[in-house]
Design an enzyme around this catalytic site. Structure first.
Site, PDB file in Angstrom:
ATOM      1  N   LYS A 212     -27.671  56.382 -60.055  1.00 54.26           N
ATOM      2  CA  LYS A 212     -26.873  56.488 -58.827  1.00 54.26           C
ATOM      3  C   LYS A 212     -25.382  56.553 -59.180  1.00 54.26           C
ATOM      4  O   LYS A 212     -25.026  56.620 -60.339  1.00 54.26           O
ATOM      5  CB  LYS A 212     -27.199  55.302 -57.915  1.00 54.26           C
TER       6      LYS A 212
HETATM    7  C1  LIG Z   1     -32.766  54.478 -55.795  1.00 52.19           C
HETATM    8  C2  LIG Z   1     -33.280  54.407 -54.408  1.00 52.19           C
HETATM    9  C3  LIG Z   1     -33.752  53.210 -53.833  1.00 52.19           C
HETATM   10  C4  LIG Z   1     -34.012  51.970 -54.623  1.00 52.19           C
HETATM   11  O1  LIG Z   1     -32.980  51.495 -55.363  1.00 52.19           O
HETATM   12  P1  LIG Z   1     -33.281  50.544 -56.633  1.00 52.19           P
HETATM   13  O2  LIG Z   1     -31.910  50.036 -56.951  1.00 52.19           O
HETATM   14  O3  LIG Z   1     -33.863  51.408 -57.699  1.00 52.19           O
HETATM   15  O4  LIG Z   1     -34.203  49.474 -56.201  1.00 52.19           O
HETATM   16  C5  LIG Z   1     -34.107  53.227 -52.507  1.00 52.19           C
HETATM   17  N1  LIG Z   1     -34.032  54.350 -51.757  1.00 52.19           N
HETATM   18  C6  LIG Z   1     -33.618  55.513 -52.274  1.00 52.19           C
HETATM   19  C7  LIG Z   1     -33.543  56.716 -51.397  1.00 52.19           C
HETATM   20  C8  LIG Z   1     -33.253  55.586 -53.623  1.00 52.19           C
HETATM   21  O5  LIG Z   1     -32.891  56.761 -54.144  1.00 52.19           O
END
Ligand SMILES: *Cc1c(COP(=O)(O)O)cnc(C)c1O
Length: 416
Positions: A212
């Protein structure tokens, strides 16, 4: 990313033997695999973590409110609540909104499974709604069709980094008394008609997973303007206990009460220290993401073989992902073949996502089936995510274009 560079790529690609695909024994465009996403860690990020290790607090220390304030201030919202992952953020947010057994929550079909799983954690039922095929964002009309007297909330997912149609969703939720939860895992730094993502719903969640915008290793954060929701989430991340250790120390007291059933969803200061250091670079990184996306857009505007997702007017996209569709009738190969060919060229393409209602878990436990969300299912068949992250060099970006041209030269021709 100059025109001259492209012209030379073109010569390589169209130059006879050099065009033999790596998957058919030719030389790959790249020797090493370019991932679709990657964190960018610099020396000051390393130092920020080392500073935490040398400090008194490895968890629930000063980096937590510092991170919460930095994010909330940049968004212009009252509260940030840091938690241990984006998934924990979704769980805490849905919990704070009062989602529970017997409730339904509307979730778009195209998203990461966590957007729906948080509903199941709370004993409620995710109801999948179809997406707009041009953007793959939750279609407000489809969401409305899924409303029932059991609907407690709608989860809006800013797929790829583009904010959803929040005006339409807000109109729908305020008319019906349903809560709006934004899963903004893809869209940190995006804006919608001048307003920052994170301030557009009752509660919004972010992820600090390394793919991210900002990496913590693992981490997440929830934003809200509502004091009641912030309080519930702050307790939820710490076993449902009403005061934390700092408040007990300040009050010179050992007493605390567990008032709700919570979890250990605390973020450590080690993770928060890294996230805080990274967050300072977000604006610069967003600029780079947008520049790469604009370059892809320009290149692909003259290549009908790939069709980028559309961007709606009035939004500033955060470009977590750059997604294209291979739905032109000129392709003689299917998506799997193109995917394999690009991987062999050293391009780490990916697919986001299998529609959640098609996962075996949901089919078995919630009776979902193909046909539930036809636009999402059709789109999924030819989606492809191309590499996009701020640490990509111009050469990396050029390699992606070169590889797409090379694979298209083999498997695509214009349909008259
Ligand atoms: C990455 C992601 C999550 C979860 O995040 P984590 O930090 O990996 O638990 C939830 N929703 C979406 C759309 C994501 O891309």
């Amino acid at each position: 990313m100059s025109g001259g560079e492209n012209a030379s790529h073109e010569r390589t690609v169209l130059g006879g033997a050099a065009a033999r695909l790596a998957v058919e024994g030719g030389a790959p465009v790249r020797a090493s695999l370019l991932p679709y996403a990657r964190q960018w860690i610099e020396e000051d990020d390393v130092q920020a973590v080392v500073d935490v290790l040398r400090s008194d607090w490895l968890t629930t220390g000063p980096r937590i409110p510092a991170l919460e304030e930095a994010v909330a201030t940049s968004i212009g919202i009252a509260h940030g609540v840091a938690v241990s992952s984006g998934t924990a953020a979704l769980h805490a947010a849905a919990y704070a909104l009062g989602v529970g057994p017997g409730d339904e929550v509307i979730v778009p079909a195209i998203t990461f499974a966590a957007s729906a799983n948080c509903v199941v954690y709370l004993g409620a039922t995710p109801v999948f709604a179809d997406v707009d095929p041009a953007t793959l964002l939750l279609d407000p009309v489809a969401a409305e069709e899924r409303l029932s007297d059991k609907t407690k909330a709608i989860i809006a997912v800013d797929y790829a980094g583009q904010p959803c149609d929040y005006d339409a969703l807000r109109r729908l939720t305020s008319r019906t008394g349903v809560s709006l939860l934004a899963d903004a895992s893809h869209s940190l730094g995006a804006t919608y008609h001048g307003r920052a993502v994170g301030s557009l719903a009752d509660v919004s969640t972010f992820s600090f997973h390394p793919v991210k915008h900002v990496a913590a290793g693992e981490g997440g954060l929830v934003t809200t303007d509502r004091d009641d929701l912030a309080l519930r989430m702050t307790r939820f991340r710490n076993h449902g206990i009403d005061v934390d250790h700092a408040q007990r120390t300040a009050a010179s007291s050992w007493r605390y009460s567990m008032v709700d059933l919570g979890y250990n969803y605390r973020l450590s200061d080690i993770h928060a220290g890294l996230a805080l250091s990274q967050f300072g670079k977000l604006a610069r990184w967003l600029e780079r993401r947008r520049a790469i996306a604009a370059f892809y857009d320009r290149e692909f505007s003259s290549m009908p073989c790939v069709r980028p997702l559309e961007t709606r007017p009035g939004v500033e996209h955060a470009y977590h992902l750059y997604v294209v569709r291979l739905d032109d009738p000129g392709w003689s190969a299917d998506r799997q073949t193109v995917f394999t060919a690009l991987r062999a060229e050293g391009i780490g393409v990916n697919v986001h996502y299998l529609p959640v209602h098609l996962h075996p878990y949901y089919r078995t436990h919630f009776g979902t089936a193909p046909g539930d969300c036809p636009a999402a299912e059709r789109a999924y068949e030819n989606l492809l995510t191309l590499p996009l992250f701020p640490g990509m060099s111009d050469q990396d970006v050029g390699d992606v274009i070169t590889a797409v041209r090379k694979v298209a030269a083999r498997y695509w021709s214009p349909v008259a």
